[in-house]
Design a protein around this motif. Sequence first.
Motif, PDB file in Angstrom:
ATOM      1  N   ARG A 129       0.833  -1.205   0.000  1.00 13.65           N
ATOM      2  CA  ARG A 129       0.000   0.000   0.000  1.00 13.65           C
ATOM      3  C   ARG A 129       0.873   1.262   0.000  1.00 13.65           C
ATOM      4  O   ARG A 129       0.632   2.207  -0.757  1.00 13.65           O
ATOM      5  N   ASP A 130       1.874   1.270   0.885  1.00  8.75           N
ATOM      6  CA  ASP A 130       2.764   2.436   0.974  1.00  8.75           C
ATOM      7  C   ASP A 130       3.494   2.666  -0.340  1.00  8.75           C
ATOM      8  O   ASP A 130       3.624   3.804  -0.804  1.00  8.75           O
ATOM      9  N   PHE A 131       3.974   1.584  -0.941  1.00  8.78           N
ATOM     10  CA  PHE A 131       4.710   1.687  -2.196  1.00  8.78           C
ATOM     11  C   PHE A 131       3.809   2.258  -3.288  1.00  8.78           C
ATOM     12  O   PHE A 131       4.207   3.159  -4.036  1.00  8.78           O
ATOM     13  N   ARG A 132       2.610   1.729  -3.365  1.00 13.64           N
ATOM     14  CA  ARG A 132       1.687   2.183  -4.413  1.00 13.64           C
ATOM     15  C   ARG A 132       1.310   3.650  -4.213  1.00 13.64           C
ATOM     16  O   ARG A 132       1.264   4.437  -5.163  1.00 13.64           O
ATOM     17  N   GLU A 133       1.055   4.031  -2.977  1.00 14.91           N
ATOM     18  CA  GLU A 133       0.628   5.403  -2.684  1.00 14.91           C
ATOM     19  C   GLU A 133       1.747   6.417  -2.930  1.00 14.91           C
ATOM     20  O   GLU A 133       1.506   7.502  -3.474  1.00 14.91           O
ATOM     21  N   LYS A 134       2.981   6.056  -2.545  1.00 13.55           N
ATOM     22  CA  LYS A 134       4.067   7.037  -2.553  1.00 13.55           C
ATOM     23  C   LYS A 134       5.009   6.935  -3.750  1.00 13.55           C
ATOM     24  O   LYS A 134       5.674   7.918  -4.091  1.00 13.55           O
ATOM     25  N   ILE A 180       4.230   5.198  -6.934  1.00 17.65           N
ATOM     26  CA  ILE A 180       3.613   5.078  -8.257  1.00 17.65           C
ATOM     27  C   ILE A 180       2.869   6.365  -8.580  1.00 17.65           C
ATOM     28  O   ILE A 180       1.875   6.707  -7.929  1.00 17.65           O
ATOM     29  N   GLU A 181       3.387   7.097  -9.576  1.00 18.06           N
ATOM     30  CA  GLU A 181       2.791   8.380  -9.934  1.00 18.06           C
ATOM     31  C   GLU A 181       1.825   8.264 -11.110  1.00 18.06           C
ATOM     32  O   GLU A 181       0.867   9.023 -11.213  1.00 18.06           O
ATOM     33  N   ASP A 182       2.095   7.336 -12.026  1.00 18.89           N
ATOM     34  CA  ASP A 182       1.251   7.168 -13.213  1.00 18.89           C
ATOM     35  C   ASP A 182       1.252   5.690 -13.603  1.00 18.89           C
ATOM     36  O   ASP A 182       2.266   5.149 -14.027  1.00 18.89           O
ATOM     37  N   ASP A 183       0.098   5.031 -13.471  1.00 17.40           N
ATOM     38  CA  ASP A 183      -0.010   3.605 -13.786  1.00 17.40           C
ATOM     39  C   ASP A 183       0.250   3.309 -15.255  1.00 17.40           C
ATOM     40  O   ASP A 183       0.504   2.158 -15.617  1.00 17.40           O
ATOM     41  N   ASN A 184       0.168   4.326 -16.098  1.00 19.72           N
ATOM     42  CA  ASN A 184       0.432   4.116 -17.518  1.00 19.72           C
ATOM     43  C   ASN A 184       1.928   4.085 -17.828  1.00 19.72           C
ATOM     44  O   ASN A 184       2.319   3.708 -18.932  1.00 19.72           O
ATOM     45  N   VAL A 185       2.746   4.518 -16.870  1.00 17.01           N
ATOM     46  CA  VAL A 185       4.201   4.518 -17.045  1.00 17.01           C
ATOM     47  C   VAL A 185       4.825   3.338 -16.323  1.00 17.01           C
ATOM     48  O   VAL A 185       5.655   2.602 -16.866  1.00 17.01           O
ATOM     49  N   ILE A 186       4.457   3.136 -15.069  1.00 19.09           N
ATOM     50  CA  ILE A 186       4.914   1.999 -14.269  1.00 19.09           C
ATOM     51  C   ILE A 186       3.890   1.777 -13.178  1.00 19.09           C
ATOM     52  O   ILE A 186       3.263   2.727 -12.689  1.00 19.09           O
ATOM     53  N   THR A 187       3.696   0.528 -12.775  1.00 21.08           N
ATOM     54  CA  THR A 187       2.600   0.232 -11.866  1.00 21.08           C
ATOM     55  C   THR A 187       2.984  -0.857 -10.869  1.00 21.08           C
ATOM     56  O   THR A 187       4.115  -1.361 -10.876  1.00 21.08           O
ATOM     57  N   CYS A 188       2.045  -1.218  -9.998  1.00 20.04           N
ATOM     58  CA  CYS A 188       2.193  -2.334  -9.064  1.00 20.04           C
ATOM     59  C   CYS A 188       0.795  -2.787  -8.648  1.00 20.04           C
ATOM     60  O   CYS A 188      -0.176  -2.060  -8.851  1.00 20.04           O
ATOM     61  N   ILE A 215      11.665   2.150 -15.551  1.00 21.56           N
ATOM     62  CA  ILE A 215      12.045   1.388 -14.350  1.00 21.56           C
ATOM     63  C   ILE A 215      13.095   2.122 -13.543  1.00 21.56           C
ATOM     64  O   ILE A 215      12.944   2.317 -12.322  1.00 21.56           O
ATOM     65  N   ILE A 216      14.196   2.557 -14.208  1.00 27.09           N
ATOM     66  CA  ILE A 216      15.262   3.222 -13.455  1.00 27.09           C
ATOM     67  C   ILE A 216      14.785   4.583 -12.943  1.00 27.09           C
ATOM     68  O   ILE A 216      15.150   5.025 -11.848  1.00 27.09           O
ATOM     69  N   GLY A 217      13.940   5.257 -13.730  1.00 32.86           N
ATOM     70  CA  GLY A 217      13.409   6.543 -13.281  1.00 32.86           C
ATOM     71  C   GLY A 217      12.578   6.390 -12.023  1.00 32.86           C
ATOM     72  O   GLY A 217      12.699   7.171 -11.080  1.00 32.86           O
ATOM     73  N   ASN A 218      11.736   5.343 -12.007  1.00 31.45           N
ATOM     74  CA  ASN A 218      10.910   5.109 -10.825  1.00 31.45           C
ATOM     75  C   ASN A 218      11.753   4.648  -9.643  1.00 31.45           C
ATOM     76  O   ASN A 218      11.498   5.047  -8.498  1.00 31.45           O
ATOM     77  N   TYR A 219      12.772   3.840  -9.921  1.00 30.66           N
ATOM     78  CA  TYR A 219      13.647   3.372  -8.840  1.00 30.66           C
ATOM     79  C   TYR A 219      14.365   4.559  -8.188  1.00 30.66           C
ATOM     80  O   TYR A 219      14.439   4.647  -6.950  1.00 30.66           O
ATOM     81  N   LEU A 220      14.871   5.474  -8.989  1.00 32.40           N
ATOM     82  CA  LEU A 220      15.543   6.657  -8.442  1.00 32.40           C
ATOM     83  C   LEU A 220      14.550   7.557  -7.707  1.00 32.40           C
ATOM     84  O   LEU A 220      14.903   8.195  -6.708  1.00 32.40           O
ATOM     85  N   HIS A 221      13.314   7.582  -8.194  1.00 35.03           N
ATOM     86  CA  HIS A 221      12.255   8.321  -7.491  1.00 35.03           C
ATOM     87  C   HIS A 221      12.025   7.709  -6.109  1.00 35.03           C
ATOM     88  O   HIS A 221      11.872   8.443  -5.116  1.00 35.03           O
ATOM     89  N   GLN A 222      12.000   6.385  -6.047  1.00 38.03           N
ATOM     90  CA  GLN A 222      11.835   5.698  -4.764  1.00 38.03           C
ATOM     91  C   GLN A 222      12.928   6.101  -3.778  1.00 38.03           C
ATOM     92  O   GLN A 222      12.660   6.469  -2.627  1.00 38.03           O
ATOM     93  N   VAL A 223      14.177   6.016  -4.257  1.00 44.54           N
ATOM     94  CA  VAL A 223      15.323   6.219  -3.370  1.00 44.54           C
ATOM     95  C   VAL A 223      15.502   7.680  -2.997  1.00 44.54           C
ATOM     96  O   VAL A 223      15.666   8.022  -1.814  1.00 44.54           O
ATOM     97  N   LEU A 224      15.482   8.582  -3.999  1.00 52.14           N
ATOM     98  CA  LEU A 224      15.866   9.970  -3.763  1.00 52.14           C
ATOM     99  C   LEU A 224      14.711  10.902  -3.390  1.00 52.14           C
ATOM    100  O   LEU A 224      14.926  11.896  -2.696  1.00 52.14           O
ATOM    101  N   ASP A 225      13.508  10.575  -3.848  1.00 52.60           N
ATOM    102  CA  ASP A 225      12.377  11.463  -3.570  1.00 52.60           C
ATOM    103  C   ASP A 225      11.509  10.982  -2.407  1.00 52.60           C
ATOM    104  O   ASP A 225      11.056  11.787  -1.598  1.00 52.60           O
ATOM    105  N   VAL A 226      11.283   9.673  -2.370  1.00 53.24           N
ATOM    106  CA  VAL A 226      10.333   9.118  -1.401  1.00 53.24           C
ATOM    107  C   VAL A 226      11.024   8.562  -0.160  1.00 53.24           C
ATOM    108  O   VAL A 226      10.569   8.748   0.958  1.00 53.24           O
ATOM    109  N   GLY A 227      12.161   7.880  -0.365  1.00 55.62           N
ATOM    110  CA  GLY A 227      12.842   7.255   0.768  1.00 55.62           C
ATOM    111  C   GLY A 227      12.315   5.866   1.067  1.00 55.62           C
ATOM    112  O   GLY A 227      12.588   5.297   2.120  1.00 55.62           O
ATOM    113  N   ILE A 228      11.536   5.295   0.135  1.00 55.88           N
ATOM    114  CA  ILE A 228      11.042   3.911   0.234  1.00 55.88           C
ATOM    115  C   ILE A 228      11.429   3.211  -1.059  1.00 55.88           C
ATOM    116  O   ILE A 228      11.107   3.707  -2.139  1.00 55.88           O
ATOM    117  N   PHE A 229      12.115   2.079  -0.973  1.00 61.75           N
ATOM    118  CA  PHE A 229      12.560   1.434  -2.209  1.00 61.75           C
ATOM    119  C   PHE A 229      12.378  -0.080  -2.152  1.00 61.75           C
ATOM    120  O   PHE A 229      12.367  -0.682  -1.069  1.00 61.75           O
TER     121      PHE A 229
END
Length: 532
Positions: free
Chosen positions: A192-197, A199-207, A250-264
């Motif tokens: 739930r946390d991963f999806r909420e924080k 995933i910004e656009d399900d058309n680009v990358i999803t879970c 994938i790499i864009g979302n992964y970097l978003h996880q690490v650098l913007d959100v702090g959940i990866f």
Amino acid sequence: MADQTTKKQKGRTAEILSVLARHNFYSAGFTPEELRTTLEDLGPFYVKLGQILSSRTDILPDSYCKELEKLRSNVRPLPASDARRVIEEETGKKIEDIYSEFRDEPLGSASIAQAHFGILKDGTKVVTKVQRPGVADMVRKDFALLKKLASVANIVQEGDDGESVDLLSILEELEKVSEEELDFRVEAQHTRDFREKCIEDDNVITCPKIIDELTTERILTMTFVDGYSIAKKEKVDADGYERLPIARAIIGNYLHQVLDVGIFHGDPHQGNIMITHGVPCWIDFGMIGTINESQIACMEKLITSLVQKDVQGVTDAALSIGKAPANLDKSAFSEDVEAMIMPLLSTGSLKNLDIGGIMTDMTNIMNNYHIRMPSDYTMLVRSLVTIEGVLEEFCPELDIFDELSRKMMERAQARFNMDQVIEEMTAKVTSSAAQTVRLVKSVLDILKALSMGKLKVNIALTGYENAVSDLKRLVINIILAIFACVLFSGSCTLATTNMVPQAYGVPVLALAGFVISISLAIVTIHRLTGNK
């Protein structure tokens, strides 16, 4: 019934003791290979825990982690009747009342649970993960027994390379990890946390989405991902999807996880990244890492310093991430860091720089100097190495370092607030101007006192009129120079605003300031060179 339970416990105890005896526990402790084979012999669940521990270099020496990476789990499927019974016990409903279709053949079977495909009454396709009956109770009892044994004979094994491992500390960490693995509500919340924080656009990358009413401690239900593993490159090509945009997503979302959100995602291997209708999809959130803003800032500093070949910056960032021992030899540590990064950056080209490899080498150096790192940092390093390997295999033309550089630039631009910068610069200019006024007043007071002879203190100034005149002229020139600098700085600030009227796209007031400040500078230079 109680007699049967006691008999089972005694049988399991005897089985564990037999495994430990077979692996030389009492006499020599555990070498890396013996630790791996012991976990394999203890059962599939311990194989799973060993796989998790393979990424925990903060708990185990590197040689042990590498050995545990070899663990593979082959588990017999759970009978369909058992899986159905667990679902009915957890929901209080019959299978027929929950699903319009439920497939007995599992999608996959693992040490803790297995997954079944189903279609809910409302038509939603789902996957329900069912925990093996009795596994939680067995594991908790096993740990109680193992910790008792370890407390009596807690062998610390040292290898040829001097690395050591404390059995009791391993068991305590395994027990902590197992409690989270055995409670599916933890993974559900991770998802739930991963999806909420993240995933910004399900058309680009999803879970997947969690189905709350069909999720408990022993069952986990989520939406079905209609796709296939990223490992199937040929199928991606055959379906007409371009690999590079998928890899960048994938790499864009992964970097978003690490650098913007702090959940990866802590385990981004090929099996946990699916392709569904051309869109990448993360699955399996059993391993989720978290890092705070301070740790993110340290990571940015570390990467920036690496690129700039700033050994001191790398050293400072590393020491900010971990906790160094009091007797750390900082000079030797810096030398080892320099010896590690300079050959990597000596070519001058940063294209396709192996960030994961560099971070792994950096982690090894920190371990060598007994710098304790947060567990999530070591998970992040392993996760980064994994995602680099996956994307390199999937799309070799992707430059991960280039993507990282772009992301860090975006973060820098986002942090740059022009209004705030103008406000701060204006405050500085105002402060400088006020200080200049005070300085001018003070100097004029001094000159006035000098001219009136009020500053004669044990020294008669008679005969030094020329010296006083030169001093006065020098002070005035200094004041003019300061005023010109302040005026020029203020004009630069005004030039960045939209103030009107404007000429040539620049506020007229700023242009006037430039002209006056430059004129003052020329006059001052002229006076200082002796042309009065």
